[in-house]
Design a protein around this motif. Structure first.
Motif, PDB file in Angstrom:
ATOM      1  N   PRO A 273       1.137  -1.396   0.003  1.00  0.00           N
ATOM      2  CA  PRO A 273      -0.398   0.199   0.022  1.00  0.00           C
ATOM      3  C   PRO A 273       1.134   1.011  -0.018  1.00  0.00           C
ATOM      4  CG  PRO A 273      -0.696  -1.050   1.101  1.00  0.00           C
ATOM      5  CD  PRO A 273       0.201  -2.288   0.711  1.00  0.00           C
ATOM      6  N   SER A 274       1.050   2.100  -0.373  1.00  0.00           N
ATOM      7  CA  SER A 274       1.044   3.443  -0.651  1.00  0.00           C
ATOM      8  C   SER A 274       2.653   3.780  -1.549  1.00  0.00           C
ATOM      9  CB  SER A 274       1.209   3.744   1.116  1.00  0.00           C
ATOM     10  OG  SER A 274      -0.449   4.805   0.497  1.00  0.00           O
TER      11      SER A 274
ATOM     12  N   LYS B  18       1.105   3.414  -6.470  1.00  0.00           N
ATOM     13  CA  LYS B  18       0.328   2.346  -7.862  1.00  0.00           C
ATOM     14  C   LYS B  18      -0.426   3.149  -8.480  1.00  0.00           C
ATOM     15  CE  LYS B  18      -1.090  -0.657  -5.501  1.00  0.00           C
ATOM     16  NZ  LYS B  18       0.006  -0.267  -3.439  1.00  0.00           N
ATOM     17  N   SER B  19      -1.406   4.052  -7.527  1.00  0.00           N
ATOM     18  CA  SER B  19      -2.182   4.790  -8.448  1.00  0.00           C
ATOM     19  C   SER B  19      -1.944   6.496  -8.958  1.00  0.00           C
ATOM     20  CB  SER B  19      -3.500   5.512  -7.276  1.00  0.00           C
ATOM     21  OG  SER B  19      -4.207   3.942  -6.978  1.00  0.00           O
ATOM     22  N   THR B  20      -0.256   6.653  -8.324  1.00  0.00           N
ATOM     23  CA  THR B  20       0.181   7.727  -8.771  1.00  0.00           C
ATOM     24  C   THR B  20       0.631   7.991 -10.023  1.00  0.00           C
ATOM     25  OG1 THR B  20       0.600   8.776  -6.397  1.00  0.00           O
ATOM     26  CG2 THR B  20       1.577   9.685  -8.160  1.00  0.00           C
TER      27      THR B  20
ATOM     28  N   GLU C  92      -7.243   7.689  -7.979  1.00  0.00           N
ATOM     29  CA  GLU C  92      -7.767   8.247  -6.882  1.00  0.00           C
ATOM     30  C   GLU C  92      -6.061   7.725  -6.064  1.00  0.00           C
ATOM     31  OE1 GLU C  92     -10.164  10.265  -5.672  1.00  0.00           O
ATOM     32  OE2 GLU C  92      -9.152  10.929  -3.662  1.00  0.00           O
ATOM     33  N   ALA C  93      -5.236   9.199  -5.729  1.00  0.00           N
ATOM     34  CA  ALA C  93      -4.078   8.565  -4.259  1.00  0.00           C
ATOM     35  C   ALA C  93      -4.611   9.850  -3.360  1.00  0.00           C
ATOM     36  CB  ALA C  93      -2.946   9.259  -6.124  1.00  0.00           C
TER      37      ALA C  93
ATOM     38  N   SER D  65      -2.247  10.520   0.799  1.00  0.00           N
ATOM     39  CA  SER D  65      -1.743   9.316   2.110  1.00  0.00           C
ATOM     40  C   SER D  65      -1.378   8.468   2.452  1.00  0.00           C
ATOM     41  CB  SER D  65      -1.181  10.220   2.391  1.00  0.00           C
ATOM     42  OG  SER D  65      -1.890  11.110   3.405  1.00  0.00           O
ATOM     43  N   TYR D  66      -2.958   8.039   2.979  1.00  0.00           N
ATOM     44  CA  TYR D  66      -3.015   6.210   3.732  1.00  0.00           C
ATOM     45  C   TYR D  66      -3.542   5.064   3.094  1.00  0.00           C
ATOM     46  CZ  TYR D  66      -7.819   7.403   1.655  1.00  0.00           C
ATOM     47  OH  TYR D  66      -9.365   7.370   0.709  1.00  0.00           O
TER      48      TYR D  66
ATOM     49  N   THR E  21      -6.814   2.577  -3.023  1.00  0.00           N
ATOM     50  CA  THR E  21      -7.561   1.216  -4.394  1.00  0.00           C
ATOM     51  C   THR E  21      -7.922   0.471  -3.493  1.00  0.00           C
ATOM     52  OG1 THR E  21      -5.734   2.557  -5.063  1.00  0.00           O
ATOM     53  CG2 THR E  21      -6.665   1.005  -6.340  1.00  0.00           C
TER      54      THR E  21
ATOM     55  N   GLY F 158      -2.989  -2.689  -2.805  1.00  0.00           N
ATOM     56  CA  GLY F 158      -2.406  -2.966  -2.222  1.00  0.00           C
ATOM     57  C   GLY F 158      -2.020  -4.304  -1.748  1.00  0.00           C
TER      58      GLY F 158
ATOM     59  N   ASN G 297       6.850  12.476  -8.453  1.00  0.00           N
ATOM     60  CA  ASN G 297       6.144  13.703  -7.935  1.00  0.00           C
ATOM     61  C   ASN G 297       7.798  14.153  -8.363  1.00  0.00           C
ATOM     62  OD1 ASN G 297       5.189  13.357  -6.060  1.00  0.00           O
ATOM     63  ND2 ASN G 297       5.940  13.963  -4.530  1.00  0.00           N
TER      64      ASN G 297
HETATM   65  N1  GTP Z   1       7.591  11.422  -2.053  1.00  0.00           N
HETATM   66  C1  GTP Z   1       7.239  11.377  -2.982  1.00  0.00           C
HETATM   67  N2  GTP Z   1       6.222  10.698  -2.913  1.00  0.00           N
HETATM   68  C2  GTP Z   1       4.626  10.416  -3.686  1.00  0.00           C
HETATM   69  C3  GTP Z   1       5.429   9.483  -4.680  1.00  0.00           C
HETATM   70  N3  GTP Z   1       4.874   8.942  -5.772  1.00  0.00           N
HETATM   71  C4  GTP Z   1       3.611   9.546  -4.981  1.00  0.00           C
HETATM   72  N4  GTP Z   1       3.789   9.683  -3.595  1.00  0.00           N
HETATM   73  C5  GTP Z   1       2.669   9.960  -2.646  1.00  0.00           C
HETATM   74  O1  GTP Z   1       2.853   8.919  -1.655  1.00  0.00           O
HETATM   75  C6  GTP Z   1       1.752   8.219  -1.476  1.00  0.00           C
HETATM   76  C7  GTP Z   1       0.160   7.187  -2.009  1.00  0.00           C
HETATM   77  O2  GTP Z   1       0.483   7.188  -3.516  1.00  0.00           O
HETATM   78  P1  GTP Z   1      -1.172   6.680  -3.868  1.00  0.00           P
HETATM   79  O3  GTP Z   1      -0.495   6.684  -5.394  1.00  0.00           O
HETATM   80  O4  GTP Z   1      -2.087   6.058  -2.993  1.00  0.00           O
HETATM   81  O5  GTP Z   1      -0.041   5.225  -3.715  1.00  0.00           O
HETATM   82  P2  GTP Z   1      -0.925   3.453  -4.289  1.00  0.00           P
HETATM   83  O6  GTP Z   1       0.096   2.646  -3.944  1.00  0.00           O
HETATM   84  O7  GTP Z   1      -1.977   3.529  -4.931  1.00  0.00           O
HETATM   85  O8  GTP Z   1      -1.940   3.447  -2.485  1.00  0.00           O
HETATM   86  P3  GTP Z   1      -3.286   2.106  -2.407  1.00  0.00           P
HETATM   87  O9  GTP Z   1      -4.260   2.934  -3.775  1.00  0.00           O
HETATM   88  O10 GTP Z   1      -3.438   2.427  -1.312  1.00  0.00           O
HETATM   89  O11 GTP Z   1      -2.412   1.092  -2.474  1.00  0.00           O
HETATM   90  C8  GTP Z   1       0.443   9.765  -2.331  1.00  0.00           C
HETATM   91  O12 GTP Z   1       0.638  10.311  -0.904  1.00  0.00           O
HETATM   92  C9  GTP Z   1       1.804  10.347  -3.200  1.00  0.00           C
HETATM   93  O13 GTP Z   1       1.126  11.916  -3.180  1.00  0.00           O
HETATM   94  C10 GTP Z   1       6.956  10.182  -5.186  1.00  0.00           C
HETATM   95  O14 GTP Z   1       7.164   9.951  -6.820  1.00  0.00           O
HETATM   96  N5  GTP Z   1       7.521  10.677  -4.449  1.00  0.00           N
END
Ligand code: GTP
Ligand code: K
Ligand code: MG
Length: 399
Positions: A71-72, A75-77, A88-89, A91-92, A96, A118, A271
């Protein structure tokens, strides 16, 4: 006792057992027992169709890539950045909850990218949405294992173990073992390479565990017990995996350098929009897609809309190409002209078994049509991929 408890019990017994020559056979047998139970675990629960609600996404495009990770990790970003489809992305963790598809347009092909929830340790045993995520990843051609570059390196091993437990084999080729069950005749065991991990007796014991008493076995390499079990089970999926280390913006340059040097790995930052173009290039390469441009007789090749073949799915021969266009086309083919890297000379008059390569140009000459009609027009052709123009310079067309 449930299947998971049985697996746990055998794993505990294996952990207790010292590894030496005397226990080798017993350990092999235990491995086979676990493999059998894991296969049972993969069968969808009675009354369900497999994928589950929110995960039944129709295949689209020339290939499918799944985003797998804790998780986090981002992936979604990443899906949003690569496809423009919003996922949807936040910090928690577990933002997804279903499978979200997007499309990548690359090199004239369309690739379906899937964002997924995740997964965590224990996913293979059904923790979280592990089962659904794993079912979707099995349906894809390439896995992008997304990892948080600032977190423990152990995450990669944990996820690999989870995926292996359900029969996925990442960046491996199938073991070189011939195995065929028979009705009678007992077991025939042979090898063409010296075996240092298994012997005949061990293999017999494993076969016994599977209640196989008649079979032909030929080891073509120094394979392990696990390899042998994989071959017997026959349900393993061998797929390419890229390890994508995201969030390199929050770690030091030396750490970035270390990660970037590992095999099949790529470092990115969503980012800072860092290295995403390299990621796409590596992903496309891993898919092994083969674009074939068709050249109708008497016309220039069509470089806008390739026929896309894949060695892993369906094959890349001239016959596969014909079947792709029309089922009955193969019967009408008189001969086929091929320009490109698979041709020994340009054009080469090829048969149906010729294996085509990326960016080859193919002209099909049908039985009824007048031979030679329109051939040679290709020579005056000036546009299209530079590679083909180069080839023509080296091997000018005589026709
Ligand atoms: N510093 C940093 N943060 C990032 C980067 N890419 C994503 N994030 C942050 O990481 C957090 C989680 O991003 P998500 O895209 O929701 O991650 P995910 O893997 O889809 O998470 P789940 O759906 O919960 O499994 C968010 O707060 C994003 O802004 C990056 O390249 N650098
Ligand atoms: K998240
Ligand atoms: Mg997400």
């Amino acid at each position: 006792m449930g299947i998971i408890e049985k697996i746990k019990e055998i794993e505990a017994e294996m952990a207790r057992t010292q590894k030496n020559k005397a226990t080798e056979y017993h350990l092999g047998q235990l491995k086979a027992k676990i493999a059998k139970l894991r296969t049972q675990l993969l069968e969808p629960p009675k009354g369900t169709s497999g994928a589950g609600e929110g995960f039944e996404v129709t295949k689209y495009g020339h290939g499918r890539v799944a985003l797998i990770g804790f998780p986090s990790v981002g992936k979604s970003t990443l899906l949003t950045m690569l496809t423009g489809t919003h996922s949807e992305a936040a910090s928690y963790e577990f933002t997804t909850l279903t499978c979200i598809p997007g499309i990548i347009h690359y090199n004239g092909t369309k690739i379906q990218l899937l964002d997924l929830p995740g997964i965590i340790e224990g996913a293979s045993e059904g923790k979280g949405r592990g089962r659904q995520v794993i079912a979707v990843s099995k349906s894809s051609d390439v896995v992008l294992m997304v990892l948080d570059a600032s977190k423990s390196e152990g995450h990669r091993q944990i996820l690999t173990k989870e995926l292996e437990a359900v029969g996925l084999r990442l960046n491996k080729r199938p073991p070189q073992i011939y195995f065929k069950k028979k009705k009678t005749g007992g077991i025939s065991f042979n090898s063409t390479a010296p075996l240092t991990h298994v012997d005949e007796k061990l293999c017999y014991q494993i076969l016994h565990e599977y209640k196989i008493h008649n079979a032909e076995i030929l080891f073509r390499e120094d394979a392990t017990v696990d390899d042998f079990i994989d071959v017997i089970e026959g349900n393993r999926k061998y797929m390419k995996c890229l390890y994508v280390y995201n969030k390199i913006d929050v770690i030091g340059i030396d750490d970035v350098d270390n990660l970037a040097r590992q095999p099949n790995s790529i470092v990115i930052s969503c980012n800072l929009n860092l290295n995403l173009d390299r990621l796409l290039a590596k992903m496309w390469e891993a898919m092994g897609l083969v674009r074939i441009y068709t050249k109708p007789q008497g016309q220039q090749p069509d470089f806008t809309d390739p026929v896309v073949l894949s060695a892993d799915r369906g094959g890349c021969s001239v016959e596969d190409f014909c079947n792709h266009i029309h089922r009955s086309l193969v019967k009408e083919v008189k001969y086929v002209l091929v320009w490109g890297t698979s041709a020994r000379h340009n054009p080469q008059n090829c048969g149906l078994s010729q294996v085509l390569q990326d960016e080859d140009v193919v002209q099909i000459v049908k039985k009824k049509e007048r031979e030679g009609e329109g051939r040679g027009r290709f020579k005056s052709h000036t546009t299209g991929p530079a590679r083909i123009a180069d080839r023509e310079k080296k091997a000018p067309l005589k026709q």
